[in-house]
Design an enzyme around this catalytic site. Structure first.
Site, PDB file in Angstrom:
ATOM      1  N   GLU A  92       0.917  -1.272  -0.007  1.00  0.00           N
ATOM      2  CA  GLU A  92      -0.046  -0.089   0.012  1.00  0.00           C
ATOM      3  C   GLU A  92       0.724   1.377  -0.069  1.00  0.00           C
ATOM      4  O   GLU A  92       1.724   1.436   0.578  1.00  0.00           O
ATOM      5  CB  GLU A  92      -0.858   0.070   1.186  1.00  0.00           C
ATOM      6  CG  GLU A  92      -1.875  -1.101   1.125  1.00  0.00           C
ATOM      7  CD  GLU A  92      -2.978  -1.118   2.027  1.00  0.00           C
ATOM      8  OE1 GLU A  92      -4.138  -1.272   1.839  1.00  0.00           O
ATOM      9  OE2 GLU A  92      -2.497  -0.875   3.323  1.00  0.00           O
ATOM     10  N   CYS A 116       7.112  -5.513  15.254  1.00  0.00           N
ATOM     11  CA  CYS A 116       6.660  -4.578  16.214  1.00  0.00           C
ATOM     12  C   CYS A 116       5.290  -5.020  16.967  1.00  0.00           C
ATOM     13  O   CYS A 116       4.406  -5.427  16.184  1.00  0.00           O
ATOM     14  CB  CYS A 116       7.046  -3.276  16.089  1.00  0.00           C
ATOM     15  SG  CYS A 116       8.537  -2.872  15.458  1.00  0.00           S
ATOM     16  N   CYS A 119       1.994  -2.987  15.536  1.00  0.00           N
ATOM     17  CA  CYS A 119       2.145  -2.728  14.097  1.00  0.00           C
ATOM     18  C   CYS A 119       1.499  -3.777  13.356  1.00  0.00           C
ATOM     19  O   CYS A 119       1.782  -5.029  13.470  1.00  0.00           O
ATOM     20  CB  CYS A 119       3.294  -2.265  13.580  1.00  0.00           C
ATOM     21  SG  CYS A 119       3.517  -2.037  11.942  1.00  0.00           S
ATOM     22  N   GLU A 169      10.602  -2.500   7.009  1.00  0.00           N
ATOM     23  CA  GLU A 169      11.747  -1.581   7.377  1.00  0.00           C
ATOM     24  C   GLU A 169      12.901  -1.194   6.394  1.00  0.00           C
ATOM     25  O   GLU A 169      13.514  -2.097   6.052  1.00  0.00           O
ATOM     26  CB  GLU A 169      12.418  -2.590   8.607  1.00  0.00           C
ATOM     27  CG  GLU A 169      13.569  -2.087   9.254  1.00  0.00           C
ATOM     28  CD  GLU A 169      13.813  -0.640   9.607  1.00  0.00           C
ATOM     29  OE1 GLU A 169      12.701  -0.079  10.183  1.00  0.00           O
ATOM     30  OE2 GLU A 169      14.705   0.086   9.364  1.00  0.00           O
ATOM     31  N   SER A 200      12.126   6.374   7.940  1.00  0.00           N
ATOM     32  CA  SER A 200      11.811   6.210   9.226  1.00  0.00           C
ATOM     33  C   SER A 200      12.297   4.699   9.400  1.00  0.00           C
ATOM     34  O   SER A 200      12.176   4.019   8.604  1.00  0.00           O
ATOM     35  CB  SER A 200      10.127   6.184   9.635  1.00  0.00           C
ATOM     36  OG  SER A 200       9.922   5.586  10.778  1.00  0.00           O
ATOM     37  N   SER A 222      11.727   5.416  15.240  1.00  0.00           N
ATOM     38  CA  SER A 222      10.524   5.025  15.771  1.00  0.00           C
ATOM     39  C   SER A 222      10.890   4.624  17.330  1.00  0.00           C
ATOM     40  O   SER A 222      11.779   3.327  17.576  1.00  0.00           O
ATOM     41  CB  SER A 222       9.869   3.715  15.053  1.00  0.00           C
ATOM     42  OG  SER A 222       9.234   4.178  13.948  1.00  0.00           O
ATOM     43  N   LEU A 223      11.008   5.618  18.293  1.00  0.00           N
ATOM     44  CA  LEU A 223      11.520   5.350  19.613  1.00  0.00           C
ATOM     45  C   LEU A 223      10.509   4.641  20.178  1.00  0.00           C
ATOM     46  O   LEU A 223      10.642   3.573  20.909  1.00  0.00           O
ATOM     47  CB  LEU A 223      12.004   6.641  20.168  1.00  0.00           C
ATOM     48  CG  LEU A 223      12.880   6.466  21.505  1.00  0.00           C
ATOM     49  CD1 LEU A 223      14.080   5.666  21.156  1.00  0.00           C
ATOM     50  CD2 LEU A 223      13.204   8.102  21.779  1.00  0.00           C
ATOM     51  N   ASN A 301      -3.024   3.922  16.168  1.00  0.00           N
ATOM     52  CA  ASN A 301      -4.314   3.601  15.629  1.00  0.00           C
ATOM     53  C   ASN A 301      -4.692   1.927  15.746  1.00  0.00           C
ATOM     54  O   ASN A 301      -3.863   1.151  15.537  1.00  0.00           O
ATOM     55  CB  ASN A 301      -4.008   3.728  14.033  1.00  0.00           C
ATOM     56  CG  ASN A 301      -3.701   5.264  13.779  1.00  0.00           C
ATOM     57  OD1 ASN A 301      -4.447   5.949  14.233  1.00  0.00           O
ATOM     58  ND2 ASN A 301      -2.619   5.359  12.970  1.00  0.00           N
ATOM     59  N   CYS A 344      -1.026   5.388   9.948  1.00  0.00           N
ATOM     60  CA  CYS A 344       0.381   4.821  10.342  1.00  0.00           C
ATOM     61  C   CYS A 344      -0.101   3.321  11.048  1.00  0.00           C
ATOM     62  O   CYS A 344      -0.748   3.142  11.984  1.00  0.00           O
ATOM     63  CB  CYS A 344       0.962   5.533  11.344  1.00  0.00           C
ATOM     64  SG  CYS A 344       1.616   7.033  10.866  1.00  0.00           S
TER      65      CYS A 344
END
Ligand code: SAH
Ligand code: SF4
Length: 352
Positions: A92, A116, A119, A169, A200, A222-223, A301, A344
């Site tokens: 996407e 993660c 996600c 990633e 990112s 992305s912390l 989200n 996201c």
């Protein structure tokens, strides 16, 4: 000879393959302009090339876009495409418009191996890396939709920025990502300035600096946590490259150029990483490592099957206040395209 995709060849590669066909380097430049500046979709429209050369190009190369499987536009005008490549794999791509500009969010992999916990892409496993051409052509599809060919001047662009924040990633596919970013930012073609491109990463520490040096794009990390204990529980990769190693690389990246800010993305997860104490811990962490940073506080989200909940607005505001008082900008990213699952962490490859 098997036909090769022409989109995704670096300028040097294009010059070399044309040389093999007995053509001079300036022909490669003309073709480059047709493809990336004018957005040509066939060799036949390249009218300043001889018929003979156009035929040769048709015999040797494919000039095509990925197939658009579906396309949705949300209430807030966020535009999402589900794209399919030659082998049937899908990703996407999302365009997020602002008033007079906008960012295209592109994917680097089909799925993601990083797993993660928050996600949706991370639940999908990694199928494969995207090629440089597949990465670049996501942006080209978005440009087709808004008719931004030939590459407009900066002031009049609706598609003005690129964020590598889609599926995958990027630092797990660094060779193709480097190539793609260099094509996207090339001044003779698509010409998105390197300063308007942000990559990112979840923090593959040893690869951060080299990729930024080879592309000149901006860095977002992305912390999502103020310490290793919490980050380990959210992002398995943290056990391999803990926070200190990532921040050391961010610091190294800044030492080269004082004007570079690092953006830290921080997902606000209810009861997990959103307390005032944790905000203070975060401030102390960045001060210790002397990093000039901006935060992007991201509302979580939700997606079906996930146990996390978004933090309340009140908690997000209190968290942002603490960061602000310590001198860090910390805007809250508004979730865009939620009604079409384009926000996201909601991207996937299935058309359901
Ligand atoms: N793999 C890269 C880039 C893609 S993810 C990375 O992790 O940085 C893009 C951003 O969306 C990351 O900051 C990621 O942490 C965030 N994200 C993932 N899942 C999310 C969710 N459910 N809600 C909001 N943001 C999410
Ligand atoms: Fe992969 Fe980024 Fe999602 Fe983590 S947040 S699973 S690294 S896409």
């Amino acid at each position: 000879m098997q036909k090769q995709h022409i989109i995704g060849l670096s300028k040097e590669e294009l010059i070399a393959v044309l040389e093999n066909l007995g053509e001079k380097p300036f022909r490669a430049k003309q073709i480059w302009q047709w493809i990336y500046f004018k957005g040509a979709r066939t060799f036949d429209e390249m009218t300043n090339l001889s018929k003979e050369l156009r035929q040769k190009l048709n015999d040797c190369f494919i000039l095509s876009r990925p197939k658009i499987i579906s396309e949705q536009i949300s209430k807030d005008k966020t535009h999402k495409w589900l794209l399919e490549f030659d082998d049937g794999e899908r990703v996407e791509t999302v365009y997020i418009p602002e008033l007079d500009r906008g960012a295209v969010c592109i994917s680097s992999q089909v799925g993601c191996a990083m797993g993660c916990k928050f996600c949706l892409t991370g639940t999908q496993k990694l199928t494969r890396n995207l090629t440089a051409g597949e990465i670049v052509s996501q942006f080209m599809v978005a440009r087709d939709a808004y008719g931004e060919w030939p590459s407009p001047t900066l002031q009049t662009r609706y598609l003005s920025n690129i964020v590598m924040m889609g599926m995958g990633e990027p630092l797990q596919n660094e060779e193709n990502v480097i190539k793609a970013l260099n094509i996207l930012s090339d001044g003779d073609g698509i010409a998105i300035s390197r300063r308007r491109i942000t990559m990112s990463t979840c923090g593959i520490a040893p690869k951060i600096c080299s990729v930024l040096e080879k592309t000149g794009v901006r860095l977002a990390i992305s912390l999502h946590a103020p310490n290793n204990e919490i980050r380990n529980s959210l992002m398995p990769i943290n056990k391999v490259y803990p926070i200190e190693q990532i921040l050391a690389q961010a610091q190294k990246y800044q030492q080269k150029d004082g004007s570079r800010y690092v953006t830290f993305e921080y997902l606000m997860l209810d009861g997990i990483n959103d307390s005032p104490t944790q905000a203070k811990e975060l401030v102390a962490l960045l001060k210790k490592h002397k990093i000039r940073a901006t935060f992007n506080l991201i509302p979580f989200n939700p997606w079906a099957g996930s146990d996390f909940k978004p933090s309340t607005d009140q908690k997000v505001k209190a968290f942002a206040d603490i960061l602000n008082k310590a001198g860090f900008a910390a805007p809250v990213r508004t979730a865009r395209g939620g009604d079409i699952s384009a926000a996201c962490g909601q991207l996937k490859s299935k058309n359901k």
